[in-house]
Motif scaffolding. Sequence first.
Motif, PDB file in Angstrom:
ATOM      1  N   THR A  46      -9.990  11.502  -9.816  1.00  0.00           N
ATOM      2  CA  THR A  46      -8.943  12.009 -10.674  1.00  0.00           C
ATOM      3  C   THR A  46      -8.257  11.378 -10.712  1.00  0.00           C
ATOM      4  O   THR A  46      -7.851   9.541 -10.392  1.00  0.00           O
ATOM      5  N   PHE A  47      -6.351  11.517 -11.937  1.00  0.00           N
ATOM      6  CA  PHE A  47      -5.916  10.414 -11.401  1.00  0.00           C
ATOM      7  C   PHE A  47      -5.607   9.652 -10.132  1.00  0.00           C
ATOM      8  O   PHE A  47      -5.010   8.583  -9.792  1.00  0.00           O
ATOM      9  N   SER A  48      -5.153  10.736  -9.017  1.00  0.00           N
ATOM     10  CA  SER A  48      -4.706  10.018  -7.820  1.00  0.00           C
ATOM     11  C   SER A  48      -5.695   8.893  -7.392  1.00  0.00           C
ATOM     12  O   SER A  48      -5.783   7.545  -6.355  1.00  0.00           O
ATOM     13  N   GLU A  49      -7.282   9.950  -7.561  1.00  0.00           N
ATOM     14  CA  GLU A  49      -7.666   9.067  -6.712  1.00  0.00           C
ATOM     15  C   GLU A  49      -8.329   7.639  -7.959  1.00  0.00           C
ATOM     16  O   GLU A  49      -8.289   6.890  -6.312  1.00  0.00           O
ATOM     17  N   SER A  63       0.615  -1.344   0.126  1.00  0.00           N
ATOM     18  CA  SER A  63       0.055   0.301  -0.029  1.00  0.00           C
ATOM     19  C   SER A  63       1.326   0.819   0.115  1.00  0.00           C
ATOM     20  O   SER A  63       0.585   2.396  -0.825  1.00  0.00           O
ATOM     21  N   GLU A  64       1.040   1.964   0.903  1.00  0.00           N
ATOM     22  CA  GLU A  64       2.626   2.859   0.780  1.00  0.00           C
ATOM     23  C   GLU A  64       3.246   2.634  -0.142  1.00  0.00           C
ATOM     24  O   GLU A  64       3.533   3.979  -0.363  1.00  0.00           O
ATOM     25  N   PHE A  65       4.185   1.266  -0.819  1.00  0.00           N
ATOM     26  CA  PHE A  65       5.053   1.825  -2.057  1.00  0.00           C
ATOM     27  C   PHE A  65       3.691   2.127  -3.412  1.00  0.00           C
ATOM     28  O   PHE A  65       4.022   2.972  -4.000  1.00  0.00           O
ATOM     29  N   TRP A  66       3.015   1.388  -3.064  1.00  0.00           N
ATOM     30  CA  TRP A  66       1.394   2.072  -4.832  1.00  0.00           C
ATOM     31  C   TRP A  66       1.055   3.335  -4.102  1.00  0.00           C
ATOM     32  O   TRP A  66       0.693   3.814  -5.158  1.00  0.00           O
ATOM     33  N   LYS A  67       1.545   4.080  -2.698  1.00  0.00           N
ATOM     34  CA  LYS A  67       0.930   5.202  -3.450  1.00  0.00           C
ATOM     35  C   LYS A  67       2.616   6.599  -3.740  1.00  0.00           C
ATOM     36  O   LYS A  67       2.168   7.707  -3.938  1.00  0.00           O
ATOM     37  N   LEU A  68       3.731   5.312  -3.146  1.00  0.00           N
ATOM     38  CA  LEU A  68       4.607   5.875  -3.027  1.00  0.00           C
ATOM     39  C   LEU A  68       4.824   6.356  -4.540  1.00  0.00           C
ATOM     40  O   LEU A  68       4.922   7.243  -5.668  1.00  0.00           O
ATOM     41  N   ILE A  69       4.697   5.146  -5.814  1.00  0.00           N
ATOM     42  CA  ILE A  69       3.984   5.597  -7.146  1.00  0.00           C
ATOM     43  C   ILE A  69       3.748   6.524  -7.650  1.00  0.00           C
ATOM     44  O   ILE A  69       3.992   7.002  -8.491  1.00  0.00           O
ATOM     45  N   GLY A  70       2.572   6.836  -7.398  1.00  0.00           N
ATOM     46  CA  GLY A  70       1.553   7.474  -7.244  1.00  0.00           C
ATOM     47  C   GLY A  70       1.866   8.634  -7.852  1.00  0.00           C
ATOM     48  O   GLY A  70       1.033   9.078  -8.023  1.00  0.00           O
ATOM     49  N   GLN A  71       2.495   9.368  -6.180  1.00  0.00           N
ATOM     50  CA  GLN A  71       2.883  10.245  -5.910  1.00  0.00           C
ATOM     51  C   GLN A  71       4.298  10.580  -7.079  1.00  0.00           C
ATOM     52  O   GLN A  71       3.832  11.816  -7.987  1.00  0.00           O
ATOM     53  N   LEU A  72       4.883   9.724  -7.704  1.00  0.00           N
ATOM     54  CA  LEU A  72       6.004   9.733  -8.361  1.00  0.00           C
ATOM     55  C   LEU A  72       5.680   9.966 -10.186  1.00  0.00           C
ATOM     56  O   LEU A  72       6.136  10.816 -10.789  1.00  0.00           O
ATOM     57  N   VAL A  73       4.213   8.981 -10.728  1.00  0.00           N
ATOM     58  CA  VAL A  73       3.361   9.643 -11.106  1.00  0.00           C
ATOM     59  C   VAL A  73       3.423  10.706 -12.046  1.00  0.00           C
ATOM     60  O   VAL A  73       2.859  12.034 -12.498  1.00  0.00           O
ATOM     61  N   SER A  74       1.860  11.832 -10.415  1.00  0.00           N
ATOM     62  CA  SER A  74       1.685  12.933 -10.333  1.00  0.00           C
ATOM     63  C   SER A  74       2.501  13.630 -11.027  1.00  0.00           C
ATOM     64  O   SER A  74       2.505  14.264 -11.980  1.00  0.00           O
ATOM     65  N   GLU A  75       3.973  13.665 -10.111  1.00  0.00           N
ATOM     66  CA  GLU A  75       5.603  14.644 -10.460  1.00  0.00           C
ATOM     67  C   GLU A  75       5.539  14.326 -11.693  1.00  0.00           C
ATOM     68  O   GLU A  75       5.945  15.928 -12.392  1.00  0.00           O
ATOM     69  N   LYS A  76       5.821  13.569 -12.835  1.00  0.00           N
ATOM     70  CA  LYS A  76       5.683  13.166 -13.926  1.00  0.00           C
ATOM     71  C   LYS A  76       5.285  14.181 -14.801  1.00  0.00           C
ATOM     72  O   LYS A  76       5.714  13.935 -15.857  1.00  0.00           O
ATOM     73  N   GLU A  77       3.686  13.083 -15.232  1.00  0.00           N
ATOM     74  CA  GLU A  77       2.987  13.815 -15.791  1.00  0.00           C
ATOM     75  C   GLU A  77       2.572  15.033 -15.330  1.00  0.00           C
ATOM     76  O   GLU A  77       1.570  14.983 -14.490  1.00  0.00           O
ATOM     77  N   ALA A  78       2.506  15.765 -16.368  1.00  0.00           N
ATOM     78  CA  ALA A  78       1.831  17.129 -16.512  1.00  0.00           C
ATOM     79  C   ALA A  78       0.160  17.154 -16.492  1.00  0.00           C
ATOM     80  O   ALA A  78      -0.117  16.377 -17.408  1.00  0.00           O
ATOM     81  N   GLY A  79      -0.250  17.579 -15.335  1.00  0.00           N
ATOM     82  CA  GLY A  79      -1.931  17.425 -16.005  1.00  0.00           C
ATOM     83  C   GLY A  79      -2.347  16.597 -14.851  1.00  0.00           C
ATOM     84  O   GLY A  79      -3.530  16.002 -14.932  1.00  0.00           O
TER      85      GLY A  79
END
Lengths: 86, 86
Positions: B66-69, A68-84
């Motif tokens: 959203t993508f995060s959700e 779960s913690e790892f999954w959240k981290l990937i989500g965060q890295l993707v959001s940083e990388k993907e504009a929009g």
Amino acid sequence: MEDAIQTLVIQFKTYAGTDGSPNTLSKDEFCNLVTTQLPNYIKGRDARAVEKLMSSQDENNDGELTFSEFWKLIGQLVSEKEAGLS
Amino acid sequence: MEDAIQTLVIQFKTYAGTDGSPNTLSKDEFCNLVTTQLPNYIKGRDARAVEKLMSSQDENNDGELTFSEFWKLIGQLVSEKEAGLS
């Protein structure tokens, strides 16, 4: 999409199973995983920043990352990388 | 792993771009995506349960994911499906 999700699950388990608890990532396992598997997502971060990344997600502060913690981290890295996307 | 993540991002964008806002999933887009792309992860859920799944993640309650959700939701479905991961 299911195949892609399975790939992520299998890789997580592979790295998590290297030492200690088979279902969580230790600091070494985490560093190994992100360096090998996610080089473009951690670009620009040195070893210290990568450790910081891990501790930012280690909610119960036990030095291990659950899936779960790892999954959240990937989500965060993707959001940083993907504009929009957020 | 990066390829697998990219697959998920691209698929999210493809479905999110069908109507309305190009970076969020409407209820229709969400139902389409999970029915087509995640059949094994929503197995046993009828249409109403699928809608409930969406609203459980729609934190700001605007009828769009959203993508995060969406990412959190997948994490939750994986944890349900994979014994031992949480």
